[in-house]
Design an enzyme around this catalytic site. Structure first.
Site, PDB file in Angstrom:
ATOM      1  N   GLY A  26      82.175 -76.870  39.991  1.00 48.25           N
ATOM      2  CA  GLY A  26      83.250 -76.803  39.008  1.00 48.25           C
ATOM      3  C   GLY A  26      83.619 -78.132  38.376  1.00 48.25           C
ATOM      4  O   GLY A  26      82.759 -78.904  37.944  1.00 48.25           O
ATOM      5  N   ASP A  46      82.631 -82.324  50.102  1.00 46.17           N
ATOM      6  CA  ASP A  46      82.920 -80.890  50.007  1.00 46.17           C
ATOM      7  C   ASP A  46      82.653 -80.245  51.366  1.00 46.17           C
ATOM      8  O   ASP A  46      82.160 -80.894  52.286  1.00 46.17           O
ATOM      9  CB  ASP A  46      82.084 -80.245  48.888  1.00 46.17           C
ATOM     10  N   ASP A  69      86.039 -81.181  55.569  1.00 42.50           N
ATOM     11  CA  ASP A  69      87.130 -80.300  55.130  1.00 42.50           C
ATOM     12  C   ASP A  69      88.329 -81.202  54.816  1.00 42.50           C
ATOM     13  O   ASP A  69      88.799 -81.934  55.701  1.00 42.50           O
ATOM     14  CB  ASP A  69      87.459 -79.310  56.254  1.00 42.50           C
ATOM     15  N   TYR A 164     100.674 -71.322  44.482  1.00 44.73           N
ATOM     16  CA  TYR A 164      99.942 -72.214  43.557  1.00 44.73           C
ATOM     17  C   TYR A 164     100.928 -72.996  42.688  1.00 44.73           C
ATOM     18  O   TYR A 164     100.783 -74.209  42.512  1.00 44.73           O
ATOM     19  CB  TYR A 164      98.984 -71.381  42.710  1.00 44.73           C
ATOM     20  N   LYS A 168     100.967 -77.039  43.016  1.00 43.31           N
ATOM     21  CA  LYS A 168     100.548 -77.836  41.850  1.00 43.31           C
ATOM     22  C   LYS A 168     101.747 -78.585  41.265  1.00 43.31           C
ATOM     23  O   LYS A 168     101.590 -79.683  40.720  1.00 43.31           O
ATOM     24  CB  LYS A 168      99.862 -76.950  40.810  1.00 43.31           C
ATOM     25  N   VAL A 197      90.017 -72.665  33.580  1.00 38.42           N
ATOM     26  CA  VAL A 197      88.742 -73.338  33.312  1.00 38.42           C
ATOM     27  C   VAL A 197      87.611 -72.434  33.785  1.00 38.42           C
ATOM     28  O   VAL A 197      87.723 -71.813  34.861  1.00 38.42           O
ATOM     29  CB  VAL A 197      88.662 -74.685  34.066  1.00 38.42           C
ATOM     30  N   THR A 199      85.091 -71.759  35.760  1.00 40.38           N
ATOM     31  CA  THR A 199      84.378 -72.146  36.990  1.00 40.38           C
ATOM     32  C   THR A 199      84.498 -70.968  37.959  1.00 40.38           C
ATOM     33  O   THR A 199      85.196 -69.981  37.684  1.00 40.38           O
ATOM     34  CB  THR A 199      85.022 -73.379  37.677  1.00 40.38           C
TER      35      THR A 199
HETATM   36  N1  LIG Z   1      89.326 -73.433  37.317  1.00 34.12           N
HETATM   37  C1  LIG Z   1      90.570 -73.332  36.889  1.00 34.12           C
HETATM   38  O1  LIG Z   1      90.941 -72.385  36.168  1.00 34.12           O
HETATM   39  C2  LIG Z   1      91.578 -74.406  37.233  1.00 34.12           C
HETATM   40  C3  LIG Z   1      92.718 -74.524  36.422  1.00 34.12           C
HETATM   41  C4  LIG Z   1      93.649 -75.506  36.725  1.00 34.12           C
HETATM   42  C5  LIG Z   1      93.464 -76.343  37.809  1.00 34.12           C
HETATM   43  N2  LIG Z   1      92.351 -76.189  38.582  1.00 34.12           N
HETATM   44  C6  LIG Z   1      92.220 -77.075  39.740  1.00 34.12           C
HETATM   45  O2  LIG Z   1      91.052 -77.842  39.603  1.00 34.12           O
HETATM   46  C7  LIG Z   1      90.512 -78.123  40.895  1.00 34.12           C
HETATM   47  C8  LIG Z   1      89.036 -77.785  40.905  1.00 34.12           C
HETATM   48  O3  LIG Z   1      88.880 -76.425  40.570  1.00 34.12           O
HETATM   49  P1  LIG Z   1      87.462 -75.823  40.141  1.00 34.12           P
HETATM   50  O4  LIG Z   1      87.711 -74.900  39.028  1.00 34.12           O
HETATM   51  O5  LIG Z   1      86.486 -76.915  40.003  1.00 34.12           O
HETATM   52  O6  LIG Z   1      87.151 -74.955  41.449  1.00 34.12           O
HETATM   53  P2  LIG Z   1      85.752 -74.608  42.162  1.00 34.12           P
HETATM   54  O7  LIG Z   1      86.055 -73.453  43.041  1.00 34.12           O
HETATM   55  O8  LIG Z   1      84.664 -74.487  41.141  1.00 34.12           O
HETATM   56  O9  LIG Z   1      85.458 -75.897  43.032  1.00 34.12           O
HETATM   57  C9  LIG Z   1      86.353 -76.284  44.038  1.00 34.12           C
HETATM   58  C10 LIG Z   1      85.573 -77.018  45.121  1.00 34.12           C
HETATM   59  O10 LIG Z   1      86.521 -77.420  46.127  1.00 34.12           O
HETATM   60  C11 LIG Z   1      85.921 -77.219  47.382  1.00 34.12           C
HETATM   61  N3  LIG Z   1      86.918 -77.052  48.431  1.00 34.12           N
HETATM   62  C12 LIG Z   1      87.869 -76.086  48.529  1.00 34.12           C
HETATM   63  N4  LIG Z   1      88.538 -76.211  49.685  1.00 34.12           N
HETATM   64  C13 LIG Z   1      88.016 -77.297  50.313  1.00 34.12           C
HETATM   65  C14 LIG Z   1      88.277 -77.926  51.557  1.00 34.12           C
HETATM   66  N5  LIG Z   1      89.224 -77.454  52.393  1.00 34.12           N
HETATM   67  N6  LIG Z   1      87.564 -79.021  51.890  1.00 34.12           N
HETATM   68  C15 LIG Z   1      86.599 -79.506  51.059  1.00 34.12           C
HETATM   69  N7  LIG Z   1      86.293 -78.939  49.882  1.00 34.12           N
HETATM   70  C16 LIG Z   1      86.990 -77.838  49.517  1.00 34.12           C
HETATM   71  C17 LIG Z   1      85.098 -75.935  47.215  1.00 34.12           C
HETATM   72  O11 LIG Z   1      84.109 -75.816  48.226  1.00 34.12           O
HETATM   73  C18 LIG Z   1      84.527 -76.118  45.805  1.00 34.12           C
HETATM   74  O12 LIG Z   1      83.268 -76.768  45.809  1.00 34.12           O
HETATM   75  C19 LIG Z   1      91.366 -77.344  41.897  1.00 34.12           C
HETATM   76  O13 LIG Z   1      92.290 -78.218  42.488  1.00 34.12           O
HETATM   77  C20 LIG Z   1      92.075 -76.313  41.046  1.00 34.12           C
HETATM   78  O14 LIG Z   1      93.318 -75.953  41.585  1.00 34.12           O
HETATM   79  C21 LIG Z   1      91.393 -75.256  38.313  1.00 34.12           C
END
Ligand SMILES: NC(=O)c1ccc[n+]([C@@H]2O[C@H](COP(=O)([O-])OP(=O)(O)OC[C@H]3O[C@@H](n4cnc5c(N)ncnc54)[C@H](O)[C@@H]3O)[C@@H](O)[C@H]2O)c1
Length: 259
Positions: A26, A46, A69, A164, A168, A197, A199
């Site tokens: 992502g 990760d 983690d 959430y 956030k 986003v 992802t």
């Molecule tokens: N995608 C969206 O719509 C969106 C919107 C606003 C904010 N965000 C924020 O952006 C950030 C990234 O989101 P994304 O869309 O890339 O998500 P994603 O699911 O594509 O990637 C998130 C990554 O975080 C890792 N992860 C989760 N828990 C973990 C842990 N305990 N230890 C280590 N790694 C861990 C997962 O394995 C994954 O690879 C997040 O904080 C999310 O809240 C996402």
């Protein structure tokens, strides 16, 4: 980098080392690509060895995979030590690991609540503490960029998601507080607040065209974001172009918060 003469100097990360949590996928992975393009070396941190190892292998020799983690302080401290041994000091931290477990408040049990708090809020403290210890000891300053959300700056729109919104919102104010705490030592702390986003994070929502259309309609720009569009904002906040910016949360939201 191409473009105006300014773009090279404002966006370069030449000689810098960045640690990116959630870097296997992502927004974290898109950020790693942009950082490497700007001249940095990146450490992807990760949870799952195969995913993070595969992502780092795809990125090439400028990337290193570390499995940990983010909610486990001992694992994180060991991971940050390993990163320092492998690549030297860390100049940039991106806190991208995150979790959303969307439920109505009356249906949310305490374990679900605590899981979201652990990943989105407590882990930001754990990882930032571990990396800032190194940054402060090295005395070169640094940049930290946190992943907030439009849901940390609003009460949402289409469905309830209290844990959430709470966590956030905490990211937004932790960003301010850490910017104040570490500013004198040259560590800048900022956040981005993306809209939805494209992802894996949005999961099954992406397969519901009706919901996706209603989501897109909440954005003045009429669409959700791509991971790379968030990565470009993070690149700006990480680099010399943002030298005087700290404690700030930058929405990457297609105008959602302007309504
Ligand atoms: N995608 C969206 O719509 C969106 C919107 C606003 C904010 N965000 C924020 O952006 C950030 C990234 O989101 P994304 O869309 O890339 O998500 P994603 O699911 O594509 O990637 C998130 C990554 O975080 C890792 N992860 C989760 N828990 C973990 C842990 N305990 N230890 C280590 N790694 C861990 C997962 O394995 C994954 O690879 C997040 O904080 C999310 O809240 C996402």
């Amino acid at each position: 980098m191409t473009g105006s003469p300014l773009s090279g100097s404002a966006f370069t990360l030449a000689g810098k080392t960045a640690l990116i949590t959630g870097g296997a996928a992502g927004i974290g992975l898109a950020t790693a690509r942009r950082f490497i393009e700007a001249g940095a070396r990146v450490i992807l941190l990760d949870r799952y060895p195969a995913a993070v190892g595969g992502a780092a292998a795809d990125l090439g020799t400028s990337a290193l995979a570390i499995t940990a983690d983010v909610t486990d302080a001992a694992q994180v401290d060991a991971a940050v030590d390993r990163a320092q041994q492998a690549f030297g000091g860390i100049d940039i931290l991106v806190n991208s690991a995150g979790l959303s477990l969307r439920e109505a408040t009356l249906e949310t049990d305490i374990d679900t609540w605590n899981r979201v708090v652990d990943v989105n809020m407590t882990a930001l403290f754990i990882v930032s503490r571990a990396v800032a210890r190194q940054m402060l000891a090295a005395g070169h300053g640094g940049a930290i960029i946190n992943l907030a959300s439009i849901m940390g700056l609003s009460g949402g729109s289409l469905y309830p998601n209290l844990s959430y919104h709470a966590t956030k919102g905490a990211v937004v104010n932790m960003t301010r507080a850490l910017a104040v705490e570490w500013g004198a030592q040259g560590i800048r702390v900022n956040a981005v607040a993306p809209t939805w986003v494209r992802t894996a994070f949005i999961g099954a929502m992406a397969d519901d065209p009706d919901l996706m259309a209603r989501i897109a309609a909440t954005m003045p720009l009429g669409r959700i974001a791509e991971a790379d569009e968030v990565a470009l904002a993070i690149l700006f906040l990480a680099g010399p172009g943002a030298a005087m910016i700290t404690g700030h949360t930058l929405p990457v939201d297609g105008g959602f918060l302007a309504r």
